[in-house]
Design an enzyme around this catalytic site. Structure first.
Site, PDB file in Angstrom:
ATOM      1  N   SER A 114      53.372  15.780 -45.904  1.00 30.13           N
ATOM      2  CA  SER A 114      53.290  16.505 -44.636  1.00 30.13           C
ATOM      3  C   SER A 114      54.238  15.911 -43.616  1.00 30.13           C
ATOM      4  CB  SER A 114      51.862  16.461 -44.098  1.00 30.13           C
ATOM      5  OG  SER A 114      51.386  15.147 -44.107  1.00 30.13           O
TER       6      SER A 114
ATOM      7  N   HIS B 285      54.534  22.524 -49.405  1.00 28.69           N
ATOM      8  CA  HIS B 285      53.564  22.008 -48.437  1.00 28.69           C
ATOM      9  C   HIS B 285      52.456  23.023 -48.170  1.00 28.69           C
ATOM     10  CE1 HIS B 285      52.595  20.662 -44.113  1.00 28.69           C
ATOM     11  NE2 HIS B 285      51.920  19.926 -44.952  1.00 28.69           N
TER      12      HIS B 285
ATOM     13  N   GLU C 223      54.946  25.985 -47.049  1.00 26.17           N
ATOM     14  CA  GLU C 223      56.319  25.689 -46.630  1.00 26.17           C
ATOM     15  C   GLU C 223      57.070  25.157 -47.847  1.00 26.17           C
ATOM     16  OE1 GLU C 223      56.013  24.539 -41.913  1.00 26.17           O
ATOM     17  OE2 GLU C 223      55.297  23.038 -43.327  1.00 26.17           O
TER      18      GLU C 223
ATOM     19  N   ASN D 216      53.804  21.562 -38.779  1.00 19.50           N
ATOM     20  CA  ASN D 216      53.354  20.271 -38.258  1.00 19.50           C
ATOM     21  C   ASN D 216      54.180  19.821 -37.057  1.00 19.50           C
ATOM     22  OD1 ASN D 216      51.257  19.979 -40.016  1.00 19.50           O
ATOM     23  ND2 ASN D 216      52.337  18.641 -41.451  1.00 19.50           N
TER      24      ASN D 216
HETATM   25  N1  3HC Z   1      37.572  24.795 -49.167  1.00 20.71           N
HETATM   26  C1  3HC Z   1      37.497  26.030 -49.663  1.00 20.71           C
HETATM   27  N2  3HC Z   1      37.117  27.111 -48.924  1.00 20.71           N
HETATM   28  C2  3HC Z   1      36.769  26.885 -47.645  1.00 20.71           C
HETATM   29  C3  3HC Z   1      36.812  25.616 -47.059  1.00 20.71           C
HETATM   30  C4  3HC Z   1      37.232  24.540 -47.875  1.00 20.71           C
HETATM   31  N3  3HC Z   1      37.318  23.284 -47.395  1.00 20.71           N
HETATM   32  N4  3HC Z   1      36.420  25.723 -45.762  1.00 20.71           N
HETATM   33  C5  3HC Z   1      36.152  27.021 -45.544  1.00 20.71           C
HETATM   34  N5  3HC Z   1      36.365  27.717 -46.679  1.00 20.71           N
HETATM   35  C6  3HC Z   1      36.228  29.152 -46.867  1.00 20.71           C
HETATM   36  C7  3HC Z   1      34.795  29.569 -46.805  1.00 20.71           C
HETATM   37  O1  3HC Z   1      34.171  29.457 -48.066  1.00 20.71           O
HETATM   38  C8  3HC Z   1      34.914  31.011 -46.328  1.00 20.71           C
HETATM   39  O2  3HC Z   1      35.282  31.833 -47.446  1.00 20.71           O
HETATM   40  P1  3HC Z   1      34.693  33.308 -47.610  1.00 20.71           P
HETATM   41  O3  3HC Z   1      35.050  34.064 -46.360  1.00 20.71           O
HETATM   42  O4  3HC Z   1      35.409  33.811 -48.825  1.00 20.71           O
HETATM   43  O5  3HC Z   1      33.235  33.159 -47.806  1.00 20.71           O
HETATM   44  C9  3HC Z   1      36.125  30.985 -45.398  1.00 20.71           C
HETATM   45  O6  3HC Z   1      36.864  29.825 -45.777  1.00 20.71           O
HETATM   46  C10 3HC Z   1      35.724  30.893 -43.955  1.00 20.71           C
HETATM   47  O7  3HC Z   1      34.938  29.719 -43.800  1.00 20.71           O
HETATM   48  P2  3HC Z   1      33.698  29.571 -42.817  1.00 20.71           P
HETATM   49  O8  3HC Z   1      33.061  30.911 -42.605  1.00 20.71           O
HETATM   50  O9  3HC Z   1      32.841  28.454 -43.296  1.00 20.71           O
HETATM   51  O10 3HC Z   1      34.311  29.011 -41.487  1.00 20.71           O
HETATM   52  P3  3HC Z   1      35.331  29.624 -40.490  1.00 20.71           P
HETATM   53  O11 3HC Z   1      35.335  31.093 -40.429  1.00 20.71           O
HETATM   54  O12 3HC Z   1      35.061  28.842 -39.262  1.00 20.71           O
HETATM   55  O13 3HC Z   1      36.758  29.175 -41.072  1.00 20.71           O
HETATM   56  C11 3HC Z   1      38.546  27.672 -41.379  1.00 20.71           C
HETATM   57  C12 3HC Z   1      37.038  27.858 -41.417  1.00 20.71           C
HETATM   58  C13 3HC Z   1      39.203  28.547 -42.444  1.00 20.71           C
HETATM   59  C14 3HC Z   1      38.823  26.201 -41.680  1.00 20.71           C
HETATM   60  C15 3HC Z   1      39.075  28.094 -39.955  1.00 20.71           C
HETATM   61  O14 3HC Z   1      38.361  27.410 -38.980  1.00 20.71           O
HETATM   62  C16 3HC Z   1      40.548  27.822 -39.761  1.00 20.71           C
HETATM   63  O15 3HC Z   1      41.405  28.607 -40.133  1.00 20.71           O
HETATM   64  N6  3HC Z   1      40.849  26.669 -39.106  1.00 20.71           N
HETATM   65  C17 3HC Z   1      42.228  26.232 -38.868  1.00 20.71           C
HETATM   66  C18 3HC Z   1      42.637  25.325 -39.983  1.00 20.71           C
HETATM   67  C19 3HC Z   1      44.035  24.820 -39.837  1.00 20.71           C
HETATM   68  O16 3HC Z   1      44.662  24.880 -38.794  1.00 20.71           O
HETATM   69  N7  3HC Z   1      44.581  24.268 -40.936  1.00 20.71           N
HETATM   70  C20 3HC Z   1      45.912  23.708 -40.934  1.00 20.71           C
HETATM   71  C21 3HC Z   1      45.874  22.278 -40.542  1.00 20.71           C
HETATM   72  S1  3HC Z   1      47.476  21.526 -40.607  1.00 20.71           S
HETATM   73  C22 3HC Z   1      47.674  21.081 -42.223  1.00 20.71           C
HETATM   74  O17 3HC Z   1      46.814  21.229 -43.040  1.00 20.71           O
HETATM   75  C23 3HC Z   1      48.979  20.499 -42.588  1.00 20.71           C
HETATM   76  C24 3HC Z   1      48.814  19.081 -43.013  1.00 20.71           C
HETATM   77  O18 3HC Z   1      50.076  18.621 -43.447  1.00 20.71           O
HETATM   78  C25 3HC Z   1      48.318  18.190 -41.925  1.00 20.71           C
END
Ligand code: 3HC
Length: 507
Positions: free
Chosen positions: A119, A140, A152, A190
């Site tokens: 990342s 990524h 990415e 990022n």
């Molecule tokens: N693994 C697998 N599936 C997951 C999960 C996980 N850890 N967390 C949530 N899910 C799934 C759920 O099962 C659900 O699936 P479904 O609709 O098919 O039943 C779906 O995702 C939605 O989950 P929830 O209803 O529990 O929760 P939310 O609606 O609040 O969504 C979220 C959770 C998808 C994490 C949402 O809050 C989100 O999009 N957050 C932003 C995350 C983000 O910004 N990620 C990028 C970070 S930067 C990065 O990763 C780069 C790295 O290099 C640092």
């Protein structure tokens, strides 16, 4: 080249998620960890995720068994000769990555693609550890890997012809959207996301606002799926710190200096959800959730309010909503009332109106953030002389009127814009500096981070001129160079064009 079998090296949260994504797409996976205990932990993460999908009715038990059957756990590199692509997903330490790439070189076929999910580290520097750097590429994924739709695809100056296209085609087979980028620190998402998260930590550690309020400003105020502090706990504070260090090292801007609190928490092992505790606490008593406390005790809704406004729709709407809630509303500052409320504008301080009303200690501002996103969030603006009782009464009043509330100091942008506008300025600077296009940035942030609208859609919705004026006010108010409005934004404001509609400059 058709990718039929892959190897995933490293089965932490991201590696297990990536293995799941491949297996769900019908691709055979060799899942590798350094020792049996780590392997069992990683496979446990994969099993838990699949079981959760079954319990939510997203997968049948038969599909779960089929997907799981495609994953072969392995504690060494013995089976790598069959892999068409190997992806490394180990912790962000260059010496570990380089060692793994040297091993992959030996164990994989010469035509296999070697990918890294790094990342923050330079894909070029990782590729240099391979005898065939032309086949090394960044792939990524975003956390949670099974959910976030962006990949990415990071090429280096030595990447071989067609490797990025093969990996992009693979990403599409996985149901993801690839964005091809060059090997610059933080790639696109990022490089934009992390300074915004770091800024949120800075607001927390300077007691600008409480943790829950900062997160609510992003979710209820802008419509983002998670607040920045909760997202840091999801990403991992250690990972976030290393990305900030790389960005700071490469670009040197003060905005990229890791917030001291981020470093302290990471150093203390409070790395987020995976450790059970980061900025918030997980699975414990709710009392320990936020080191900076909540909003204090609830207060009674005031019976009478003096409303001071600009004679606009907001003032009229507030007056009729309060009257409908049985609150006596007066417009005359000399009349006795429980609270003086200034209908506020994010770019004009509340204090002058509060002083003019003659009871500054009884006065707070109320600002509605409807324009920028999801909408019904009220910022309760506390001037330097507002009493705690007035702030509590203002919060109770806004709650009674049906708003979600956050508290903000009487500074330019209050809380929502103070958090968001520098992030929008960063996005504009990325386009201005030729780092990425507005369209790619919007794709990255919507598909990689779940934004309902990309930064440029947000700017276009608010208007470049409004964002420019806001940033200028923040720049004047705080003096930080990173709040200086980027010239490209000023050009869009002057020309009255949107970023969506803007012709691409020839390069
Ligand atoms: N693994 C697998 N599936 C997951 C999960 C996980 N850890 N967390 C949530 N899910 C799934 C759920 O099962 C659900 O699936 P479904 O609709 O098919 O039943 C779906 O995702 C939605 O989950 P929830 O209803 O529990 O929760 P939310 O609606 O609040 O969504 C979220 C959770 C998808 C994490 C949402 O809050 C989100 O999009 N957050 C932003 C995350 C983000 O910004 N990620 C990028 C970070 S930067 C990065 O990763 C780069 C790295 O290099 C640092």
């Amino acid at each position: 080249m058709e990718i039929a079998k892959v190897a995933v090296v490293g089965l932490g949260t991201m590696g297990a998620g990536i293995a799941e994504v491949f297996a769900r797409a019908g691709i055979g996976v060799v899942a590798i960890e350094a020792d049996v205990a780590a392997l069992n932990r990683g496979i446990g993460l994969l099993d838990a995720s699949l079981s959760r999908a079954v319990s939510r009715g997203r997968l049948t038990a038969a599909e779960q068994a089929e997907i799981r059957g495609r994953v072969r756990p392995a504690a060494d590199f013995g089976e790598l000769a069959a892999a068409d692509l190997a992806i490394e997903v180990v912790p962000e330490r260059m010496e570990v990555k380089r060692q793994i790439f040297a091993e992959l070189d030996r164990a994989c076929r010469p035509d296999a693609i070697l990918a890294t999910n790094t990342s923050s580290l330079s894909v070029t520097a990782i590729a240099a550890a391979s005898e065939h750097p032309g086949r090394v590429i960044g792939m990524h994924f975003f956390n949670p890997a099974p959910v976030m739709r962006l990949v990415e695809v990071v090429s280096t100056v030595v990447s071989g012809d067609g490797v990025a296209d093969t990996v992009s085609a693979l990403a599409r087979r996985l149901g993801k959207t690839p964005v091809q980028v060059s090997d610059r620190a933080g790639f696109i998402a990022n490089a934009l996301l992390l300074p915004y998260l770091n800024h949120a930590v800075h607001l927390l550690e300077t007691s600008y606002a409480t943790g829950p309020d900062i997160d609510l400003a992003a979710t209820a105020g802008v419509g983002l799926p998670m607040g920045p502090l909760a997202l840091l706990d999801l990403i991992g504070l250690d990972t976030a710190l290393s990305i900030m260090e790389v960005l700071h090292g490469e670009f040197g801007l003060p905005r990229y200096a890791p917030a001291p609190l981020l470093r302290r928490l990471a150093d203390a092992g409070r790395t987020g959800r995976k450790a059970g505790r980061g900025i918030y606490q997980y699975g414990g008593s709710p009392g320990g959730a936020d080191p900076h406390g909540g909003n204090g005790p609830d207060a009674a809704t005031p019976d009478s309010v003096t409303l001071i406004g600009a004679g606009d729709d907001l003032e009229e709407d507030l007056a009729s909503a309060m009257a409908a809630a049985g609150i006596t509303v007066t417009a005359n500052a000399a009349d006795p009332s429980d609270l003086v409320l200034v209908a506020a504008d994010a770019w004009r301080p509340v204090l002058p109106a509060s002083l003019a009303a003659g009871r500054p200690q009884d006065t707070v501002g109320l600002h509605l953030t409807g324009k920028l996103g999801a909408g019904r969030l009220a910022e309760i603006v506390q001037t330097g002389v507002s009493s705690a009782a007035a702030v509590a009464a203002g919060t109770a009043l806004a709650g009674k009127l049906g708003f979600t509330t956050v508290r903000a100091p009487d500074r330019p942008g209050f809380l929502v814009a103070a958090l968001l506008y520098p992030h929008l300025a960063d996005a504009v600077r990325m386009v201005q500096d030729g780092y990425a296009t507005a369209a790619d940035i919007d794709t990255a942030m919507t598909l990689g981070c779940g934004y309902p609208k990309g930064p440029f859609e947000l700017i276009d919705a608010a208007g470049a001129a409004a964002v420019l004026a806001g940033l200028a006010a923040m720049h004047e108010g705080y003096g930080y160079p990173e709040f200086a409005p980027p010239p490209l934004l000023a050009e869009h404001a002057a020309a009255g064009i949107t970023f969506g509609a803007a012709p691409r400059p020839a390069r």
